[in-house]
Design an enzyme around this catalytic site. Structure first.
Site, mmCIF file in Angstrom:
data_model
loop_
_atom_site.group_PDB
_atom_site.id
_atom_site.type_symbol
_atom_site.label_atom_id
_atom_site.label_comp_id
_atom_site.label_asym_id
_atom_site.label_seq_id
_atom_site.Cartn_x
_atom_site.Cartn_y
_atom_site.Cartn_z
ATOM 1 N N ARG A 179 0.878 -1.165 0.000
ATOM 2 C CA ARG A 179 0.000 0.000 0.000
ATOM 3 C C ARG A 179 0.910 1.208 0.000
ATOM 4 N NH1 ARG A 179 -2.272 0.567 6.243
ATOM 5 N NH2 ARG A 179 -0.361 1.480 7.016
ATOM 6 N N CYS A 220 2.925 7.198 -7.033
ATOM 7 C CA CYS A 220 3.607 8.458 -7.318
ATOM 8 C C CYS A 220 2.571 9.577 -7.188
ATOM 9 C CB CYS A 220 4.167 8.402 -8.737
ATOM 10 S SG CYS A 220 4.597 10.025 -9.397
ATOM 11 N N ASN A 279 -4.898 7.812 3.612
ATOM 12 C CA ASN A 279 -4.532 7.200 4.890
ATOM 13 C C ASN A 279 -3.071 7.507 5.179
ATOM 14 O OD1 ASN A 279 -4.867 5.063 7.120
ATOM 15 N ND2 ASN A 279 -3.101 4.307 5.995
ATOM 16 N N GLU A 280 -2.821 8.147 6.298
ATOM 17 C CA GLU A 280 -1.452 8.359 6.784
ATOM 18 C C GLU A 280 -0.507 8.847 5.677
ATOM 19 O OE1 GLU A 280 -0.487 4.624 8.701
ATOM 20 O OE2 GLU A 280 -1.661 5.143 10.473
ATOM 21 N N CYS A 304 9.234 9.307 -4.379
ATOM 22 C CA CYS A 304 9.266 8.832 -5.766
ATOM 23 C C CYS A 304 10.340 9.606 -6.526
ATOM 24 C CB CYS A 304 7.899 9.029 -6.421
ATOM 25 S SG CYS A 304 7.834 8.474 -8.132
ATOM 26 N N CYS A 349 10.673 9.402 -10.071
ATOM 27 C CA CYS A 349 10.396 9.235 -11.505
ATOM 28 C C CYS A 349 10.613 10.568 -12.244
ATOM 29 C CB CYS A 349 8.968 8.730 -11.709
ATOM 30 S SG CYS A 349 7.688 9.970 -11.461
ATOM 31 N N GLU A 363 -7.399 6.231 15.015
ATOM 32 C CA GLU A 363 -7.028 4.841 15.294
ATOM 33 C C GLU A 363 -6.307 4.834 16.629
ATOM 34 O OE1 GLU A 363 -4.602 3.113 12.195
ATOM 35 O OE2 GLU A 363 -5.857 3.916 10.588
HETATM 36 ZN ZN LIG Z 1 6.916 10.134 -9.253
#
Ligand SMILES: [Zn+2]
Length: 666
Positions: free
Chosen positions: A103, A107, A141-142, A148, A150, A293
């Protein structure tokens, strides 16, 4: 007041849902969070949406009076997204894309991913806008991972710099690229830093800011849609306390209130760290927050933690309420029999039976409802503030400045800035004093005392604001590494502590790091800071100009130099601490002096292991007393006050049992 659980109806047969909802209602629960990882269940193929199962689950829950917060499901992409749009998977430093199947693997600049995120958000928002069970939304979520590298992110990074600096000359100046001949002559030459401990620290600082901004922008795409389609619903996100990757002040600007995921370490600092995190979570919006949570049992992806002991979940709950939590969900309802979180235990075990943890949560929920009316409209009103500065967190990540060894029993590689904040926070905790963690630069006029430990990144306007704060009557504490860097991470050319020299009445000509096993003995010079302590890790050689020396070094080569000083400046006072100290007693004595100077009086002085926090409202003050230990404690309290949990009036001494909680109306 909302209390409940994170619930995954899609993990269980429909025939079980009514049983779950009834058990929740019997426990006094009135809220669940749903759907935050259920993207493929709601959009099984691109553009085809199916919300029938969620409609049904909401209806089953709503029949029992349970409302729902829906999660936008973008923290876990369906397989079809990765298959059709491989560029949506984040690229690692080695040029390989993350393998689909965990999970948080997307990107954030991939156009396809942003569009898909907007589409599922819009479809959900339009479908559930009028559903009477839905009260709010949790984005994703969080937020915070992964990084990344790329080409898309590279281009976005260069565009972000263009917007920030306008010209390459300005980039070169701001980063000091004449060092090692790193001048950039085209925007395309600007690279993404692969090693945060080797590339130009100014570039690295901007990269961390950029990375945070990518997360904020991604969330903004969703909140724009949710605001438009669901104006009656609140929007929140589940933050993670001191997690360092995203500037939570920026991320929370688009939210109605912050929420956070509290998994107390179940180790040595478990009383302290959730308290400090809660103060930050309240601070990011300057208002009460939710727990989205919280530990409901042993948890872990591989091995798991210890089990909360009898009474422990309840005291963890009320600790957060005492710091400003208005809504509360345990993670999770029932331990899942499948998947990576099989060991992330819920209130119910794999067997689905309602045993002790369920009964304790139910008792806690009932207690919460009992005090709900009194809590409504109250919040923590602190007279002390402490800075929490993401720029300094990141700058210390990039250059830790001094050796990470410590006497403190904490993680030696922990962030120096966060450790500094925690040291002072712990001393305030022991003193029974509430503190707001605030963003540097915000208005300080409501505070009698401001702590700005390790304020490493200090733009001139901030230094000027702090200096003015003291001149106008405030009490300010700063410490080692204060004001070293400017806004872009270049070292200031002034003698430390720079623009704050007059407020502190000192100059620092030299400083050093103390290596493992090395410490400097100090001695008290005044009754204002009694005792003798060991200076460790970092050491400023302070020359007092106008300041009084509170603590002096004993070593021959530091004769005449101060370790800790106090200075009257204008109508206020500046305290400067030139080292880290091994002993808690140092921080306790120092904080006692700060509180005295600032004329801050705690409501009660709690015994060791007991926490005192207060919420205030139009109808008075609620004093929370939490016993974090496994032995009974006696607390001196104002007599004749009602404990809202028991309905009894207090004597001069209140007895708290193991993990005991009292809420006194003062
Ligand atoms: Zn990226």
């Amino acid at each position: 007041m909302y209390v409940g659980v994170d619930y995954y109806p899609e993990h269980w047969p429909k025939t079980r849902w009514a049983t779950d909802a009834k058990l929740m209602k019997a426990a006094g629960f009135n809220v669940v969070r749903l759907a935050e990882f259920a993207w493929v269940k709601m959009e099984p193929e691109e553009g085809r949406f199916d919300f029938r199962w969620l409609d049904e689950a909401l209806s089953v829950l709503h029949k029992q009076g349970i409302s729902a917060i829906l999660g936008t499901p973008t923290a876990a992409m369906p397989a079809w997204v990765a298959r059709k749009y491989p560029e949506t998977l984040a690229m690692q430093l080695d040029g390989q894309r993350i393998t689909w199947g965990v999970r948080k693997n997307n990107c954030f600049s991939a156009g396809a991913y942003r569009l898909l995120s907007q589409r599922i958000t819009k479809a959900m928002a339009q479908h559930f806008a009028a559903n009477p069970a839905v009260i709010g939304w949790q984005t994703d979520n969080e937020f915070g991972s992964p990084q990344c590298y790329c080409d898309n992110c590279k281009g976005t990074w260069q565009d972000w710099l263009k917007a920030k600096y306008g010209s390459l000359d300005e980039v070169n100046r701001a980063w000091g690229t004449h060092f090692w001949g790193h001048k950039v002559q085209t925007w395309g030459e600007i690279h993404m830093p692969a090693d945060m401990h080797a590339h130009n620290p100014s570039l690295c600082l901007d990269w961390k800011r950029f990375w945070s901004w990518q997360n904020v922008r991604f969330q903004h795409d969703q909140t724009v849609i949710l605001r438009r389609e669901c104006p009656r619903h609140f929007i929140t996100h589940n933050l993670m306390g001191f997690a360092p990757d995203v500037n939570y002040f920026d991320l929370s600007a688009d939210l109605d209130h912050a929420s956070w995921d509290n998994y107390p370490s179940l180790g040595g600092a478990e009383a302290y760290d959730p308290a400090a995190s809660a103060d930050l979570m309240r601070g990011v919006k300057g208002k009460n927050f939710w727990i989205m949570e919280q530990t409901a049992g042993p948890h872990g992806w591989g091995s798991y933690t210890r089990n909360p002991r009898p009474g422990e979940m309840r005291k963890q709950f009320f600790q957060q309420v005492g710091h400003g939590a208005d809504g509360f969900l345990w993670f999770r309802w029932r331990s899942c029999t499948v998947g990576r979180e099989q060991y992330w235990h819920g209130l119910l075990g794999h067997d689905g039976k309602a045993f002790r943890r369920y009964r304790e949560a139910a008792q806690t929920a009932k207690d919460f409802h009992k005090v709900g009316k009194e809590l409504a409209g109250t919040t923590v009103k602190a007279e002390a503030a402490m800075f929490y500065d993401y720029d300094s967190v990141w700058a210390f990540d990039i250059q830790p400045a001094y050796n990470g060894w410590n006497f403190f029993g904490a993680n030696a590689s922990a962030n120096r800035y966060q450790e500094a904040v925690k040291r002072y926070h712990r001393a305030l905790f022991r003193a029974g004093v509430n503190v707001d963690l605030v963003r540097p630069g915000q208005d300080l006029s409501g505070y009698k005392l401001v702590l700005a430990p390790h304020q490493y990144v200090m733009p001139d306007p901030l230094a000027q604001q702090l200096s003015d704060y003291v001149r106008q009557g405030g009490v300010l504490l700063c410490d080692s590494r204060t004001g070293v860097k400017d806004a872009t991470g270049l070292c200031h050319e002034r003698t430390l502590p720079g623009l704050l020299s007059r407020a502190f009445g000192i100059r620092i000509e030299e400083y050093e790091a103390l290596h493992e096993g090395v410490s400097y003995a100090t001695q008290s010079k005044t009754s204002g800071l009694p005792g003798a302590y060991q200076a460790v890790q970092t050491c400023d050689w302070i020359t007092p100009e106008k300041a009084e020396t509170l603590l002096a070094y004993k070593d021959w080569h530091l004769k005449g130099l101060a370790a800790v000083t106090q200075n009257k400046f204008g109508r206020g006072q500046g305290f400067y601490v030139g080292a880290n100290f091994q002993e808690d007693a140092f921080y306790d004595h120092l904080v006692a002096g700060l509180l005295k100077a600032a004329r801050i009086q705690p409501l009660v002085v709690p015994p060791a292991g007991v926490e005192a926090t207060a919420r205030q409202g139009a109808n008075g003050t609620l004093l929370f007393l939490i016993n974090h230990t496994e032995e009974p404690k006696a607390v001196k309290v104002p007599a004749g006050k009602v404990d809202l949990l028991t309905g009894k009036k207090t004597a001069a001494t209140l007895q708290l049992g193991i993990y005991g909680v009292a809420i006194l109306k003062i």
